[in-house]
Design a protein around this motif. Sequence first.
Motif, PDB file in Angstrom:
ATOM      1  N   CYS A 206     -32.388  51.308  -6.188  1.00 46.95           N
ATOM      2  CA  CYS A 206     -32.566  50.721  -4.963  1.00 46.95           C
ATOM      3  C   CYS A 206     -31.862  51.174  -3.874  1.00 46.95           C
ATOM      4  O   CYS A 206     -32.393  50.901  -2.649  1.00 46.95           O
ATOM      5  CB  CYS A 206     -33.003  49.298  -5.351  1.00 46.95           C
ATOM      6  SG  CYS A 206     -31.735  48.195  -5.557  1.00 46.95           S
ATOM      7  N   GLY A 207     -30.512  50.941  -4.017  1.00 46.61           N
ATOM      8  CA  GLY A 207     -29.805  51.458  -3.059  1.00 46.61           C
ATOM      9  C   GLY A 207     -29.150  49.957  -2.333  1.00 46.61           C
ATOM     10  O   GLY A 207     -28.421  50.176  -1.538  1.00 46.61           O
ATOM     11  N   ALA A 208     -29.407  48.793  -2.724  1.00 47.24           N
ATOM     12  CA  ALA A 208     -29.247  47.561  -2.250  1.00 47.24           C
ATOM     13  C   ALA A 208     -27.553  47.502  -2.149  1.00 47.24           C
ATOM     14  O   ALA A 208     -27.129  46.927  -1.168  1.00 47.24           O
ATOM     15  CB  ALA A 208     -30.164  46.450  -2.961  1.00 47.24           C
TER      16      ALA A 208
ATOM     17  N   ARG B 173     -25.404  49.891  -2.167  1.00 53.56           N
ATOM     18  CA  ARG B 173     -24.742  50.448  -1.205  1.00 53.56           C
ATOM     19  C   ARG B 173     -25.029  50.147   0.313  1.00 53.56           C
ATOM     20  O   ARG B 173     -24.051  50.111   0.995  1.00 53.56           O
ATOM     21  CB  ARG B 173     -25.226  51.913  -1.258  1.00 53.56           C
ATOM     22  CG  ARG B 173     -24.803  52.957  -0.444  1.00 53.56           C
ATOM     23  CD  ARG B 173     -25.076  54.398  -0.556  1.00 53.56           C
ATOM     24  NE  ARG B 173     -26.340  54.597  -0.310  1.00 53.56           N
ATOM     25  CZ  ARG B 173     -27.082  55.777  -0.841  1.00 53.56           C
ATOM     26  NH1 ARG B 173     -26.067  56.885  -1.111  1.00 53.56           N
ATOM     27  NH2 ARG B 173     -28.204  55.854  -0.617  1.00 53.56           N
ATOM     28  N   GLN B 174     -26.156  49.581   0.526  1.00 58.16           N
ATOM     29  CA  GLN B 174     -26.363  49.130   1.844  1.00 58.16           C
ATOM     30  C   GLN B 174     -25.481  47.857   2.266  1.00 58.16           C
ATOM     31  O   GLN B 174     -25.136  47.434   3.351  1.00 58.16           O
ATOM     32  CB  GLN B 174     -27.957  48.710   1.836  1.00 58.16           C
ATOM     33  CG  GLN B 174     -28.731  49.710   2.079  1.00 58.16           C
ATOM     34  CD  GLN B 174     -30.306  49.429   1.904  1.00 58.16           C
ATOM     35  OE1 GLN B 174     -30.719  48.536   2.530  1.00 58.16           O
ATOM     36  NE2 GLN B 174     -31.243  50.143   1.050  1.00 58.16           N
TER      37      GLN B 174
ATOM     38  N   ALA C 111     -36.342  45.251  -2.503  1.00 58.13           N
ATOM     39  CA  ALA C 111     -34.817  44.968  -2.489  1.00 58.13           C
ATOM     40  C   ALA C 111     -34.235  46.034  -1.805  1.00 58.13           C
ATOM     41  O   ALA C 111     -33.165  45.772  -0.497  1.00 58.13           O
ATOM     42  CB  ALA C 111     -34.485  45.101  -3.853  1.00 58.13           C
ATOM     43  N   GLY C 112     -34.732  47.431  -1.768  1.00 60.67           N
ATOM     44  CA  GLY C 112     -33.707  48.555  -0.932  1.00 60.67           C
ATOM     45  C   GLY C 112     -34.740  48.879   0.371  1.00 60.67           C
ATOM     46  O   GLY C 112     -34.123  49.906   0.817  1.00 60.67           O
TER      47      GLY C 112
ATOM     48  N   LYS D 215     -36.197  48.338   6.158  1.00 57.72           N
ATOM     49  CA  LYS D 215     -34.977  48.572   5.112  1.00 57.72           C
ATOM     50  C   LYS D 215     -34.242  47.181   5.095  1.00 57.72           C
ATOM     51  O   LYS D 215     -33.863  46.586   4.035  1.00 57.72           O
ATOM     52  CB  LYS D 215     -33.816  49.458   5.949  1.00 57.72           C
ATOM     53  CG  LYS D 215     -32.802  49.879   5.036  1.00 57.72           C
ATOM     54  CD  LYS D 215     -32.330  50.979   4.802  1.00 57.72           C
ATOM     55  CE  LYS D 215     -33.106  51.838   3.874  1.00 57.72           C
ATOM     56  NZ  LYS D 215     -32.850  52.937   3.110  1.00 57.72           N
TER      57      LYS D 215
ATOM     58  N   ASP E  70     -34.161  54.028  -0.798  1.00 58.80           N
ATOM     59  CA  ASP E  70     -33.046  54.358  -0.202  1.00 58.80           C
ATOM     60  C   ASP E  70     -32.352  55.648  -0.637  1.00 58.80           C
ATOM     61  O   ASP E  70     -31.926  56.493   0.145  1.00 58.80           O
ATOM     62  CB  ASP E  70     -32.088  53.255  -0.463  1.00 58.80           C
ATOM     63  CG  ASP E  70     -30.848  53.339   0.210  1.00 58.80           C
ATOM     64  OD1 ASP E  70     -30.745  52.899   1.602  1.00 58.80           O
ATOM     65  OD2 ASP E  70     -29.766  53.465  -0.468  1.00 58.80           O
TER      66      ASP E  70
END
Lengths: 66, 564
Positions: free
Chosen positions: A43-45, A47-48, B54-55, B142, B331
Motif C-alpha cells: 500500500c505504500g503507507a 514509505r509515505q 491506507a495508501g 493520498k 502508491d
Amino acid sequence: MTAVIDKKKCNGCGLCALYCPLDVIYMEDGIGHVVYPDECWHCGACRQECAKGAVRFEFGAMMLAV
Amino acid sequence: MSAWLSGEVHRIKTDVAVIGGGTAGLNVAMAAREAGASVLIVDKAHIMRSGAIAGGIDHFMAYLDTGESWDTREAWLKYVGKVARGAADLRIHEKVFCDELPAALARVEKIGISLRQKDSGEIFRTQTLGQPGPYSINFDGKFLKPAMAKEVARRRCKVINRVQVTNLYLHDGELAGFAGWDMRTGDFYEVQAKAVVIATGNTNRMFKSQTGNPFNLWYCPANTGDLHRAAWDAGVELANVEYVRMTIVPKGFSAPGFNAFFGMGGKFVNGLGDAFMNTYHPMGDKAPRNVMVWGALQEVRAGRGPIYIDVRHLKPKDLEHLFFTLGIDKDTLPEFLHAKGYSREGTMIEMTISEPMQARPSEMCGAGIKIDETCASNIPGVFGAGDASDQMGCLHMCMAGGFAAGKHAARYALRQTRHRPLDAKVLTAERKRVFAPLTRRAGLHYGEFEGIVRIITTDHFGPIKTEISLTSGIAKLDQLDSHREELKASNLHELMRCHEAMNIHAMAKIVAHASLARPESRFSPYHHRADHPETKDEYCGLVVVGKGADGRPTTRFQPLHYAV
Ligand SMILES: Cc1cc2nc3c(=O)[nH]c(=O)nc-3n(C[C@H](O)[C@H](O)[C@H](O)COP(=O)(O)OP(=O)(O)OC[C@H]3O[C@@H](n4cnc5c(N)ncnc54)[C@H](O)[C@@H]3O)c2cc1C
Ligand code: SF4
Ligand code: SF4
C-alpha cells in the motif's frame, strides 16, 4: 513481494510499525523490521510516513516475471 | 503464552461504538460526535492508515448539478437503478447517499483535501462503469485517510487501535456490546455500547489470487469478514453476499487502476490486438465493471488471451495524468509498471482478471449487513456502514452513507436510558476461545487452513457456480469445521490471522448458501449460475441470509422495485 527497510537510513521513529495496516512491521533493536514480508499489501503507507526515505519496494520474480 | 493470557481486561462503556475505523467508520464517528454522543472507534489496524484507502484514493463518484442532463439526482438514480438492478434499494440510496452528498463533498474539502486539480483549480471528471456522463471526480486523495483520522481526534472521539473485535452480544434481543483483543499486548476488551456501527469492509483472501500470494490483492487483505460473521452469529441479517466480485488488474500485481486506465481512454484489447468490448456491451470500454470482467473471461476462454490495455494512442499530457493518478490510488503501482518494463511513452500493459472476493456487485450498492433507510439492521442497536453494509460501497457512499449511519446510531443511542448488561460467563468463555490457538503445541498453520478454503471456494464458486458445485462445496467447507480446533498460533500476530482464517471459512459457507438461493444469473460473472444462466425478473431483489436454529444459514427473498 515486500517493503524493504534500509537499516542504515532508519532512525527508529517507529511510524511504519505503528501504522502498517497489515501489521507486518515490528520494531526490533530500535529499527523497523518487515517481519511478515509475504503479508505486505504494497500500500505504500510505510514509505509515505517515513521521513528518512528508508523504505523501498522489491516486487520479486513472481510479480515481475509472470 | 501464559503472559498473553494474563493480559489485562478493559471494560469500557460508550454511547456509540464504531467497529472498523476505515473510510466509512471515520465518517460515522464524525457524525455521531456531532450529534452529541460519546464515540469509541475500535480498529484492527491504526486508523491513520487502516483499510482500503491506507495508501491513497483517486476517484470520487458524484453528480454535481452542473446543468447537464446526466448530472442530476434523477439521472443518477436512473443510472443506479440500471447498473445495480436487483441489489440497490433506491429508497435507501436516496436517504443514505443523495441526501448526504453535498455535505460529504464539502467535508472532504473542509478537512483539507481538495477535489480540484492542483494546476488548473478545476474539477476534472472521467466516465467509466456504464455511467451516462463523467461522474468520477479525479482527485489527489493520498492523504485523505490521515486527514480524516486527525479530524476524529479533533472531535474527541476515543480510539483503540490494533484491537480485533471478535463477537457481538445481545441482551433480550437488543445490542449489549462486544469483545475484542489487542494484538500488540494481549489485553482483552469488553465494551458495552448503546449502539454499534459495523464498518469493517468486505471479505478478502477468500479465493485464490493470480500469483498465489493471498496478500497480493486488489482490496485490503486485512478485511476478512470478521464482523459479517460475528453479526450473522448474533442474528443480524446479511444481503447481497452471494456476489463474487472481480476486476481487471495488471498481470503480477493485483492493484486498482481500472477507473484510471479506462477513464483516460485506455483500450482493452485481446491477444490478437483487437478491441473486443463492443461485442459484449454497447458502451464498449465504458461498460459496467462486471461486463468488462465477463468480456475478458470470454476472450481468454476462447483462446484469444492474454488481454492488454493499450495506451499507446494517448496524448503525452493524458499519459502523464494517467500514471500520476495510478500512483495516487496505489502508491507502488507506477514503479511496478516501470520495473516490468512499461514506459510512460505508451505501451500495451498486460492485464488479468483479479482474485474473486465477497463484495458488492456494483459500485452503487454494498454487500453485507442488511440495512434500512436509517442504516439500522434487524437487531435493535446494530447498524451497518460502508463496504460492510448491503447498500453502501466505494468512496462516495462510504463518505456520505457513513455520516448518515453515524447520525442515526447516535439518535438511537441517545434515546436509550441505560446500557444493556454483558454476561460475564459468556465473556470469560470468549476470552478462552480467542486465545486458545496460543495454547496448542502442535496444529494447523493459518496459511494452510486458509489455503484449503481458497481451493474449495475457487473450484466450487470462484466465480462460476451450479447447484451441484455449491452443494458439494458446502459439504467440503463443513468438513473443515473440525480443523478449526487445530489452528495454532505462536504469537499474537498469528493469533489474529487464525481468527481471520476462521471468519473467511465461515463467510465462504454463507456465500455458498446465499448463491444456492438465487437460481438465476445476475451481474455475471459475479453471480453466474451455469445451471441458470439467464436473469429472471422474479429474482430482482435481495437474498437475505439469517441464522437458523440449527446454526446454519437460512435464506429469504425480498423483491426490489424500480420505476423504470
Ligand atoms: C486500493 C483501492 C483503491 C480504491 N479506489 C477507489 C476510488 O478511487 N474510488 C472509489 O469510489 N472507491 C475506491 N475504492 C473502494 C473504496 O476505497 C472502498 O469502498 C472504501 O474505502 C471502503 O471503506 P470502508 O470503510 O467500508 O472499509 P475500509 O476503509 O477498508 O475499513 C475497514 C476497517 O475495518 C477494520 N477492521 C476489519 N476487521 C476488523 C475487526 N475484526 N475489528 C476491528 N477492525 C476491523 C480495518 O482495519 C479497516 O480499517 C478503492 C479500494 C481500494 C482497495
Ligand atoms: S518510518 Fe522510517 S525511520 Fe521510522 S522506523 Fe520506519 S523505516 Fe525507520
Ligand atoms: S506497504 Fe503497506 S502493508 Fe506493506 S509494509 Fe508498508 S505499510 Fe505495511
